[in-house]
Design a protein around this motif. Sequence first.
Motif, PDB file in Angstrom:
ATOM      1  N   SER A 190       9.818   6.985   1.351  1.00 44.42           N
ATOM      2  CA  SER A 190       9.001   7.337   0.761  1.00 44.42           C
ATOM      3  C   SER A 190       8.276   6.958  -0.601  1.00 44.42           C
ATOM      4  O   SER A 190       7.306   6.654  -0.916  1.00 44.42           O
ATOM      5  N   ILE A 191       9.271   6.673  -1.303  1.00 45.06           N
ATOM      6  CA  ILE A 191       9.221   6.018  -2.928  1.00 45.06           C
ATOM      7  C   ILE A 191       8.553   4.614  -2.444  1.00 45.06           C
ATOM      8  O   ILE A 191       7.381   4.004  -3.110  1.00 45.06           O
ATOM      9  N   VAL A 192       9.259   3.679  -1.446  1.00 41.87           N
ATOM     10  CA  VAL A 192       8.543   2.464  -1.320  1.00 41.87           C
ATOM     11  C   VAL A 192       7.024   2.696  -0.786  1.00 41.87           C
ATOM     12  O   VAL A 192       6.198   1.694  -1.262  1.00 41.87           O
ATOM     13  N   GLY A 193       6.980   3.518   0.081  1.00 38.70           N
ATOM     14  CA  GLY A 193       5.508   3.632   0.577  1.00 38.70           C
ATOM     15  C   GLY A 193       4.639   4.290  -0.578  1.00 38.70           C
ATOM     16  O   GLY A 193       3.644   3.524  -0.680  1.00 38.70           O
ATOM     17  N   TRP A 194       4.902   5.188  -1.277  1.00 34.52           N
ATOM     18  CA  TRP A 194       4.026   5.594  -2.659  1.00 34.52           C
ATOM     19  C   TRP A 194       3.727   4.411  -3.260  1.00 34.52           C
ATOM     20  O   TRP A 194       2.580   4.145  -3.852  1.00 34.52           O
ATOM     21  N   VAL A 235       8.928  -3.236  -2.231  1.00 36.18           N
ATOM     22  CA  VAL A 235       7.441  -2.638  -2.628  1.00 36.18           C
ATOM     23  C   VAL A 235       7.006  -4.144  -2.830  1.00 36.18           C
ATOM     24  O   VAL A 235       5.563  -4.200  -2.331  1.00 36.18           O
ATOM     25  N   VAL A 236       7.534  -5.032  -3.452  1.00 42.11           N
ATOM     26  CA  VAL A 236       6.675  -6.271  -3.526  1.00 42.11           C
ATOM     27  C   VAL A 236       6.212  -6.955  -2.160  1.00 42.11           C
ATOM     28  O   VAL A 236       5.176  -7.452  -1.664  1.00 42.11           O
ATOM     29  N   LEU A 237       7.416  -6.945  -1.130  1.00 43.25           N
ATOM     30  CA  LEU A 237       7.157  -7.078   0.221  1.00 43.25           C
ATOM     31  C   LEU A 237       6.043  -6.472   1.015  1.00 43.25           C
ATOM     32  O   LEU A 237       4.909  -7.301   1.629  1.00 43.25           O
ATOM     33  N   VAL A 238       5.971  -5.296   1.013  1.00 41.77           N
ATOM     34  CA  VAL A 238       5.038  -4.514   1.512  1.00 41.77           C
ATOM     35  C   VAL A 238       3.618  -4.594   0.789  1.00 41.77           C
ATOM     36  O   VAL A 238       2.479  -5.174   1.489  1.00 41.77           O
ATOM     37  N   GLY A 239       3.419  -4.845  -0.643  1.00 38.75           N
ATOM     38  CA  GLY A 239       2.402  -5.266  -1.092  1.00 38.75           C
ATOM     39  C   GLY A 239       1.768  -6.505  -1.035  1.00 38.75           C
ATOM     40  O   GLY A 239       0.660  -6.571  -0.728  1.00 38.75           O
ATOM     41  N   LEU A 242      -2.219  -2.264   6.195  1.00 43.35           N
ATOM     42  CA  LEU A 242      -1.789  -1.379   6.926  1.00 43.35           C
ATOM     43  C   LEU A 242      -1.454   0.180   6.323  1.00 43.35           C
ATOM     44  O   LEU A 242      -1.342   1.180   6.806  1.00 43.35           O
ATOM     45  N   PHE A 243      -0.924  -0.083   5.137  1.00 44.32           N
ATOM     46  CA  PHE A 243      -0.550   1.412   4.309  1.00 44.32           C
ATOM     47  C   PHE A 243      -1.829   2.297   3.789  1.00 44.32           C
ATOM     48  O   PHE A 243      -1.978   3.098   4.084  1.00 44.32           O
ATOM     49  N   PHE A 244      -2.816   1.556   3.697  1.00 45.39           N
ATOM     50  CA  PHE A 244      -4.234   1.944   3.116  1.00 45.39           C
ATOM     51  C   PHE A 244      -4.841   2.646   4.508  1.00 45.39           C
ATOM     52  O   PHE A 244      -5.074   3.897   4.538  1.00 45.39           O
ATOM     53  N   ALA A 245      -4.690   1.927   5.576  1.00 48.22           N
ATOM     54  CA  ALA A 245      -5.319   2.542   6.887  1.00 48.22           C
ATOM     55  C   ALA A 245      -4.551   3.759   7.290  1.00 48.22           C
ATOM     56  O   ALA A 245      -5.148   4.518   8.274  1.00 48.22           O
ATOM     57  N   SER A 294       4.173   1.268  -3.214  1.00 45.01           N
ATOM     58  CA  SER A 294       3.193   0.248  -2.466  1.00 45.01           C
ATOM     59  C   SER A 294       1.848   0.444  -2.462  1.00 45.01           C
ATOM     60  O   SER A 294       0.787  -0.057  -2.856  1.00 45.01           O
ATOM     61  N   LEU A 295       1.574   1.804  -2.219  1.00 41.97           N
ATOM     62  CA  LEU A 295       0.311   2.247  -2.068  1.00 41.97           C
ATOM     63  C   LEU A 295      -0.674   2.319  -3.484  1.00 41.97           C
ATOM     64  O   LEU A 295      -1.562   1.895  -3.350  1.00 41.97           O
TER      65      LEU A 295
END
Lengths: 53, 469
Positions: free
Chosen positions: B116-120, B341-345, B351-354, B122-123
């Motif tokens: 959850s925290i990584v997702g938020w 977070v860095v890796l996702v970003g 992918l996260f935005f969509a 990153s977003l």
Amino acid sequence: MAHAEIPAELERRIRALETAEGQGEDFDANSWLWLFILGILLPVIALIWGWVA
Amino acid sequence: MSDAALTHNTIEIEADKSAWPLLKHERNWGPWQLGISLATAAAATWCYIIGEYTGYYLGFGQGFAALFAGSMIGMLIVALAAVPICIRFGVDSIASCKPQFGSAGWIIPAALQQISIVGWNSLLLIFFAKSTTQLLIALGMIPDADTVWLVPGTIFLACALVFLFLLKGSGGLDRISKILVAHVFVGFWMLYILVTQRWADIEAAKPAYAAPDALWNYTTGVEIGIVSLLSWWPYIGAMVRMAPRGRTAAVPVMIGMGAPVPVLSLIGIAGILVLQVSDPAEWMRTIGGPTYGIIALLFVAAANLGTAVAGVYASAIGLRHFPGLDRVSWPKLLLITIAPVVLVGLFIPELFFANFGSFLAFIGMAFAPLCGIQIADYFFLRYRRIDVRAMFVGGPGTTYRFWSGFNPAALLAMAGGCGTYLYLLNPLTYVSHAPYDYTTATLPTLVVSGLIHIFVTRIVVKPAGKGGY
């Protein structure tokens, strides 16, 4: 209950928290009143207002 | 300072960076300090995305009503689930779920917390990077081609700042909160600008994806509000543990963390209805030119940085429960926390935005059962009796050992809750089934998981003499 080896500082903290005086305070009657107003009453009013409006 | 005092002070500072319970005298946040920290954590650009999704289905007034109601209900659920244990024993959200999930089963909520925290985060950081890029292009400061490096570069810079702010533990969180809380007022000013200049358009606007059924749209607005606030479960423990009294925490939690989201989401609702874009850095430029655009961008930066700092702190404290990470140095732990977070970003930002809607539904599917289990366990099974030692000592024979560290009641309740949510609202397609229109998906999920937990505990766990009930 079994007591595994734990760091002395953690043991000190646990001992302090095992007494009622060492613990923080749970929600009291005043807190419950605010939780009811802000978490139930206001949402119900908002839902009715939004639907009627 | 004497050697003894220095040692004592050092231990307190280190406790602040560990998952160990905090002692009463170390928990010195008053209601204002707590409220400001919670507000800074809650008020971020996710509000615009949450507002955007609400604006797909509802108009301005109804959208606000549904989102406000949902948010306050969601906040109440989180407050009842995690706050009582966190505030009594000075522990974080992960420690608070050990009495229900067991001395090994807590890994399930811990995994949900990290996701959850990584997702938020990153977003938030991707949102910030995109806003920066758009503004610089619009101002003619960079050509389109340079955006390939600008987005990852901005994300990396933001992560580096978060790391630096948190080197001193919760002290860094407190200091940054006091400064960045100002952005909440900038947000209100932006809302004022939009409402006063485009009120007629806002009133006339039709939601783009509204279903024919008005009740479904309204319920979905409420559902978005509830699940958005369930996202605060991973964050809240690390912050409320700094306050020693439930009496002084109830209002800051509800007002500080619950109310800013629906209010600031109005910016996103208005933006998507009128200008078909929820990013204030973009629509403020449209309305007021480059100066307004820069102010909005600074707002986005401040808002997201404050929340990312709170998120990474909560996440790092949560990681301390994992064997091996409990003794890692604080800077190393921060790096481990920030790295995903860095890796996702850097690699999968789009992918996260969509898939934001699906991410929100995942939050509901995961955290509604968790909260239902915690509420049922603390209030209806344990009657508020918690063994603080068993939260930190988990070997054979300890109270929360259950069966090999796992509590089957909580596991079955999680599974039943997830199944209930999936039946009521498909997170990928948003196809719903009765009685979703009247109940939302989260509230029945909460009740079903709580009831399963109580039922299995009473017929299996308690008779077996497990769990300290």
